[in-house]
Enzyme design. Structure first.
Site, short mmCIF file in Angstrom:
data_model
loop_
_atom_site.label_atom_id
_atom_site.label_comp_id
_atom_site.label_asym_id
_atom_site.label_seq_id
_atom_site.Cartn_x
_atom_site.Cartn_y
_atom_site.Cartn_z
N GLY A 30 0.76 -1.25 0.00
CA GLY A 30 0.00 0.00 0.00
C GLY A 30 0.78 1.28 0.00
CD GLU A 63 0.67 -9.19 1.36
OE1 GLU A 63 -0.21 -8.43 0.91
OE2 GLU A 63 0.41 -10.31 1.82
N PRO A 64 4.95 -5.00 -0.40
CG PRO A 64 7.19 -4.35 -0.41
CD PRO A 64 6.25 -5.34 0.21
NE ARG A 72 0.38 2.49 -5.96
CZ ARG A 72 -0.63 2.46 -6.83
NH1 ARG A 72 -0.51 3.04 -7.99
NH2 ARG A 72 -1.75 1.87 -6.50
NE ARG A 113 -1.92 3.06 -11.50
CZ ARG A 113 -1.91 4.23 -10.94
NH1 ARG A 113 -1.31 5.25 -11.55
NH2 ARG A 113 -2.47 4.45 -9.78
CB CYS A 115 -12.76 3.53 -30.89
SG CYS A 115 -12.91 1.88 -30.18
CD GLU A 116 -13.81 2.87 -24.96
OE1 GLU A 116 -14.46 3.55 -24.15
OE2 GLU A 116 -14.11 1.71 -25.29
N1 LLP Z 1 -1.14 -7.05 -1.03
C1 LLP Z 1 -2.43 -7.19 -1.40
C2 LLP Z 1 -3.26 -8.20 -0.74
C3 LLP Z 1 -2.96 -6.37 -2.41
O1 LLP Z 1 -4.22 -6.51 -2.77
C4 LLP Z 1 -2.12 -5.41 -3.04
C5 LLP Z 1 -2.62 -4.56 -4.10
C6 LLP Z 1 -0.78 -5.32 -2.61
C7 LLP Z 1 -0.34 -6.15 -1.61
C8 LLP Z 1 0.18 -4.35 -3.22
O2 LLP Z 1 -0.20 -3.04 -2.99
P1 LLP Z 1 0.79 -1.84 -3.39
O3 LLP Z 1 1.97 -1.92 -2.45
O4 LLP Z 1 1.18 -2.02 -4.80
O5 LLP Z 1 -0.02 -0.64 -3.16
N2 LLP Z 1 -4.34 -1.31 -10.12
C9 LLP Z 1 -4.32 -0.33 -9.06
C10 LLP Z 1 -3.74 -0.87 -7.79
C11 LLP Z 1 -4.44 -2.09 -7.25
C12 LLP Z 1 -3.82 -2.63 -6.00
C13 LLP Z 1 -4.42 -3.93 -5.62
N3 LLP Z 1 -3.85 -4.56 -4.48
C14 LLP Z 1 -3.57 0.90 -9.55
O6 LLP Z 1 -3.09 0.89 -10.68
O7 LLP Z 1 -3.45 1.87 -8.83
#
Ligand code: LLP
Length: 413
Positions: free
Chosen positions: A239, A273-274, A276, A313, A343-344
């Site tokens: 997150g 669980e990083p 992004r 995104r 086409c959007e």
């Molecule tokens: N762990 C779990 C259970 C998750 O569902 C996610 C992301 C992560 C870890 C990793 O989260 P991060 O560290 O990347 O924030 N497609 C969207 C983001 C969807 C995230 C879904 N879950 C976007 O492009 O912003």
């Protein structure tokens, strides 16, 4: 310097000019900086050094094999969100104890796969899923290692599409039911409850919700320990956000400072669980200008050869990505909408951007596209998926070749 920066006016990735890569490999094209991934992975790892922790990179952010292998080389682990991601993890060389398996709709086949492999933890989403895990494990005369994914009813204050921690969301087991459910299932033959998990959202830049979720897990862990459940770890999810527009955001150290005081006294190991935060700044989408057109009313559109099929995104979350010409030009600045070829009307990568007036043939980089970019690409309008290259040690290699129309129709009769 690592990542994407200007050298003599031209945009480079880890020192390799993007124009050179685009000329050789064509566009649209994803370019990743290995050095940035390494740096950002280590920043989080080091920030948490004072507490037992393991980093399980969220494959969903970017699971191209070479990227997954890079994490394995760093000593990382993974969070998989589907049978497909488990498979990719194994192909990248991870072993089952390095994999945690999350997901709100795990199928019987996926659960069976995870149980047979013996993954480190299946993060269970509901009592129904726990029933299914128990039955599948017993049928295989084994015990599945399970963490309860708890929904702490916390607002991540991110975009509503990527906030997952409110009780009105589909994710996890409501906090006030978790103790009872844990007690019930801890006596099952097919289940070993080893942890608690929470993931409240993505692109989080205000750390309070993450601290709140960590505190809730610690409190619940204490209750379960009183009930005789042996908790090994707390999985605090991913997150941590990044700065897409240059505004200040928390660092890896701030992140650790927000989480560690909440978990320290529990003595429990933590999992993070990083996704992004590590890979987004490590990737750019390169695209060529196909057309520059002025519509009545004076609106200027820069039409790229990449759009929502390569990077969804902006369209899906109204997300902002910096879009920069690869070569700086000295022409006068104009206000433009940068759009894709689909086409959007919502196929827009950037609205009202000020930049030197571009020309057809110019090369653009859409920055911070390393997470949730290539993995969310689609074939809409029969567009082949873009190629991907990884820049490493001063050279680059193609880590995914461009899809062809033959690839596309190969699945069809
Ligand atoms: N762990 C779990 C259970 C998750 O569902 C996610 C992301 C992560 C870890 C990793 O989260 P991060 O560290 O990347 O924030 N497609 C969207 C983001 C969807 C995230 C879904 N879950 C976007 O492009 O912003």
């Amino acid at each position: 310097m690592t990542g994407f920066f200007r050298q003599h006016g031209t945009l480079v990735c880890d020192g390799v000019p993007l124009s050179r890569i685009a000329r050789a490999e064509g566009t649209p094209l994803y370019v990743y900086s290995a050095a940035t991934i390494v740096e950002r992975y280590r920043a989080i790892d080091e920030a948490f050094a004072s507490h037992p922790h393991t980093l399980h990179y969220a494959l969903k952010a970017n699971s191209t094999l070479a990227i997954a292998r890079l994490f394995r080389g760093l000593g990382g682990n993974v969070d998989a969100n589907s049978g497909g991601e488990i498979d990719v993890a194994l192909r990248a060389g991870f072993i089952p104890p390095q994999i945690v398996f999350t997901g709100v709709g795990k199928t019987q086949a996926e659960l069976a796969q995870a149980i047979e492999l013996g993954v480190k933890s299946i993060n269970a989403e509901s009592d129904g899923e726990l029933e299914r895990i128990d039955a599948l494990a017993r049928a295989r005369q084994t015990r599945a290692r399970v963490a309860l994914r708890v929904n702490p009813d916390i607002d991540a204050r991110s975009h509503p599409h990527i906030s997952t921690g409110l009780k009105t969301n589909k994710f996890g087991i409501a906090l006030d039911r978790a103790r009872d459910i844990a007690r019930r299932f801890s006596r099952r033959e097919g289940i070993e409850i080893v942890g608690l998990h929470a993931h409240v959202g993505s692109q989080i830049t205000d750390l309070e919700p993450l601290t709140g979720a960590a505190r809730a897990l610690v409190a619940l862990a204490r209750e379960l320990q009183d009930d005789g459940v042996r908790i090994e770890h707390l999985d605090l999810g991913g997150g941590l956000g990044i700065s897409y527009d240059g505004s200040p955001v928390p660092s890896a150290r701030d992140y650790a400072d927000a989480l560690l005081p909440a978990v320290r006294d529990s003595g429990l190991a933590i999992i993070l669980e990083p996704g992004r935060n590590i890979v987004a700044p490590a990737g750019a989408l390169l695209s060529e200008v196909v057309d520059v057109k002025e519509q009545p009313g004076g609106k200027l559109f820069v039409v790229l050869d990449a759009g929502m099929t390569e990077l969804i995104r902006p369209m899906m979350y109204n997300a902002f990505h910096r879009i920069e010409p690869v070569e700086t030009a000295s022409t006068r600045e104009v206000l433009v909408d940068v759009v894709g070829p689909l086409c959007e009307s919502s196929d827009t990568l950037g609205k009202d951007r000020r930049m030197p007036r571009p020309e057809a043939g110019d090369l653009f980089a859409v920055l911070d596209a390393g997470a949730y970019g290539a993995v969310m690409a689609s074939n809409y309008n029969r567009r082949p998926m873009p190629a991907e290259v990884l820049v490493e040690n001063g050279t680059y290699s193609v880590i995914k070749r461009r899809q062809t129309i033959d690839d596309l129709v190969a699945l069809e009769s």
